[in-house]
Design a protein around this motif. Sequence first.
Motif, PDB file in Angstrom:
ATOM      1  N   MET A   1      43.605  40.582  30.108  1.00 50.14           N
ATOM      2  CA  MET A   1      42.359  40.534  30.871  1.00 50.14           C
ATOM      3  C   MET A   1      41.607  39.259  30.557  1.00 50.14           C
ATOM      4  O   MET A   1      41.556  38.826  29.411  1.00 50.14           O
ATOM      5  N   GLY A   2      41.023  38.620  31.570  1.00 56.02           N
ATOM      6  CA  GLY A   2      40.288  37.388  31.353  1.00 56.02           C
ATOM      7  C   GLY A   2      38.996  37.624  30.597  1.00 56.02           C
ATOM      8  O   GLY A   2      38.344  38.638  30.746  1.00 56.02           O
ATOM      9  N   LYS A   3      38.619  36.673  29.759  1.00 56.22           N
ATOM     10  CA  LYS A   3      37.377  36.757  29.006  1.00 56.22           C
ATOM     11  C   LYS A   3      36.343  35.856  29.654  1.00 56.22           C
ATOM     12  O   LYS A   3      36.644  34.778  30.167  1.00 56.22           O
ATOM     13  N   LEU A   4      35.089  36.277  29.603  1.00 52.83           N
ATOM     14  CA  LEU A   4      34.002  35.525  30.214  1.00 52.83           C
ATOM     15  C   LEU A   4      33.742  34.253  29.419  1.00 52.83           C
ATOM     16  O   LEU A   4      33.694  34.272  28.191  1.00 52.83           O
ATOM     17  N   ARG A   5      33.586  33.144  30.132  1.00 55.66           N
ATOM     18  CA  ARG A   5      33.362  31.862  29.466  1.00 55.66           C
ATOM     19  C   ARG A   5      31.881  31.513  29.497  1.00 55.66           C
ATOM     20  O   ARG A   5      31.249  31.559  30.541  1.00 55.66           O
ATOM     21  N   PHE A   6      31.351  31.089  28.356  1.00 55.94           N
ATOM     22  CA  PHE A   6      29.914  30.848  28.271  1.00 55.94           C
ATOM     23  C   PHE A   6      29.558  29.391  27.980  1.00 55.94           C
ATOM     24  O   PHE A   6      28.404  29.045  27.896  1.00 55.94           O
ATOM     25  N   GLY A   7      30.550  28.515  27.808  1.00 56.17           N
ATOM     26  CA  GLY A   7      30.257  27.118  27.508  1.00 56.17           C
ATOM     27  C   GLY A   7      30.169  26.257  28.738  1.00 56.17           C
ATOM     28  O   GLY A   7      30.021  25.048  28.649  1.00 56.17           O
ATOM     29  N   TYR A   8      30.240  26.867  29.906  1.00 56.89           N
ATOM     30  CA  TYR A   8      30.329  26.105  31.149  1.00 56.89           C
ATOM     31  C   TYR A   8      29.080  25.273  31.427  1.00 56.89           C
ATOM     32  O   TYR A   8      29.158  24.097  31.756  1.00 56.89           O
ATOM     33  N   GLU A 269      44.936  41.954  36.933  1.00 57.67           N
ATOM     34  CA  GLU A 269      44.559  43.293  36.522  1.00 57.67           C
ATOM     35  C   GLU A 269      43.224  43.710  37.132  1.00 57.67           C
ATOM     36  O   GLU A 269      43.057  44.840  37.605  1.00 57.67           O
ATOM     37  N   ILE A 270      42.268  42.792  37.124  1.00 59.91           N
ATOM     38  CA  ILE A 270      40.957  43.063  37.728  1.00 59.91           C
ATOM     39  C   ILE A 270      41.114  43.279  39.228  1.00 59.91           C
ATOM     40  O   ILE A 270      40.575  44.239  39.804  1.00 59.91           O
ATOM     41  N   GLN A 271      41.858  42.414  39.882  1.00 60.19           N
ATOM     42  CA  GLN A 271      42.041  42.533  41.328  1.00 60.19           C
ATOM     43  C   GLN A 271      42.721  43.850  41.694  1.00 60.19           C
ATOM     44  O   GLN A 271      42.351  44.490  42.689  1.00 60.19           O
ATOM     45  N   LYS A 272      43.696  44.251  40.914  1.00 61.32           N
ATOM     46  CA  LYS A 272      44.390  45.507  41.187  1.00 61.32           C
ATOM     47  C   LYS A 272      43.429  46.686  41.065  1.00 61.32           C
ATOM     48  O   LYS A 272      43.448  47.604  41.897  1.00 61.32           O
ATOM     49  N   ALA A 273      42.582  46.656  40.043  1.00 65.12           N
ATOM     50  CA  ALA A 273      41.617  47.739  39.851  1.00 65.12           C
ATOM     51  C   ALA A 273      40.658  47.828  41.035  1.00 65.12           C
ATOM     52  O   ALA A 273      40.380  48.918  41.547  1.00 65.12           O
TER      53      ALA A 273
END
Length: 595
Positions: A1-8, A269-273
Amino acid sequence: MGKLRFGYLAACLLGIATFANAASYVPPSNATSKINSYRSYSELTSAASGMDIDQYTYNMTTWQIANGGFYKAMADKYKSAYSGGQKSEWRSKDNGDLGTIDNDATIQEMRLLAVRYKETTNSNYKNTFKTNFNKALNFLLTMQRANGGIPQVWPKRGNYSDQITLNDNAMIRAMVLMMDIANSASPFDSDIIDEATRSKMSSALNKAVDFLLKAQIVNNGTPTVWCAQHDTSSMAPVGARAYELASKSGSESAGAVWFLMNWPEQTAEIQKAVKSAIAWYKKTKVTGLYFNKKAGTFEKRDGNVLWYRFYEVNNDNYFFCDRDGASTKTQDFTKISEERRTGYQWAGDYGTALLSAEAPYEQALAMMDDDYEPPPPPPTMCGSDTCKGFIQGEEFLEIVGVKEATNGGFSGDGYANVDNKSGSTVKYGLTAKEAGKYTIYLQFANGKGTRTASLKVGDKTAVEEIVMESTDSWTTWKNISFEVELPEGYSEITFVSTSSEGMANIDYIGWMSDKLFAGNVDTTEGDEPPQAILTSAPQLGSSTYTIQIHDIKGNLVKRFRANTPNALPENLEKGVYITIVKKDGKTLKKNIIRK
């Protein structure tokens, strides 16, 4: 699962970003709007009306439970400081006060504390708000289970409320708060929280998303939806009150889908859900039925859609249940007691908005491709012909409602959405070269029931009733026509809702006459076509460049076509933006701009 990025954000401002996010996932606007509804704390501000908001917020801190949480439905009590007694109606096994996230408790208090910390000029209040905010934040981190799920109460109460709760969107509201904190979104973009704790919140949020994915109920290898409660250890669906058996929930599952649809890392995985859950809502949709809670009856109603509150865990059979529990489970609604028939929301319009979001979601996923070129808007049609003239629905002069672009399939930049009440209005201006009867074509979408409107020309009613039947979906648009008598020259025409729920969403009004023009125009004879005196934004037609404007978090703010690659909309608010300029489907440049 992808993790949220906060340094953007930091990377962008330092000029070292790779712009991977510039072409990354941007949630559809209706999904963003839904998540925004979970950010409300108006219960508190409404209760504080008429008194100093900082004093109210300070009083609120005195009601905070020792473990950092708050109890629910306390807004009126916060008008006065705590003076003794229990701070919660729920008690732990050792008779201590229990904090909860039920009914937005603790979550809304944290939002108000963060807002007042930023805005107050009173240093004593400021210190108190920061201290108590962090106590509540630690309450959330402490109550979260190791598998990422969030229960309703802490410490344990010794009943169903100890389980992971999606009921009434409790966990989802908490996750939206956690996302805002981890993202340093306003009002959490201050020093009210240190970076080490913010990092902990980011990790906790990723665990919560993992929980949602793993807890999704699977039937015959296909993910479906969720239960209102899931076991704190096994993640299996579990019951709550006696009449709330383990089930697939038509209601609570929607919040989980909205959150996942807003998640920035749209992994497979997110898209499938998300797609599987939407497919389940499509499969279980019931048309032509309405649940009347007050009467405790299901009634036939043309155009209405609903989903039941409870479905069997292992299949899609709906059921009802009385206070005596599983032994009373039935599909015959008349077999449960009158008290339960009228005392619970057994069905509702839970999935219509999700189904309307399906196409925009698919489009948002497609836009992740850097070479994506948005399809041209559909033509404005007057019956079976392209209109000779038209006014886009969103180009109104006045409205009791809003301009909106939530539901796809419209032409132009959006549509007019009047308030859901009788008497709500939307006004347009047009000019007739000659007095007479004109045929007007109206393009609209109406996802629920039949709605009606009258039409005024100036102050006089010119059309008594315009019937806007259900189009079955807010993304399905229908074209109808009516005749209206217009005087020579400029007129302002006003659609007036005559239905209690307002009128349909208006995409455009059009006509085939060459003697009718949009806006207030000079129709003096001459070699040149009539020129607009008062018009809306000009249509650019076959422009060369497609320009996307994103805010600094990657959210799409505006997409338009222009004849110059440096064009910006005049109404762009001050801020930092990312612009993406495309031509012929290829990206030419990506810039950071300040306005």
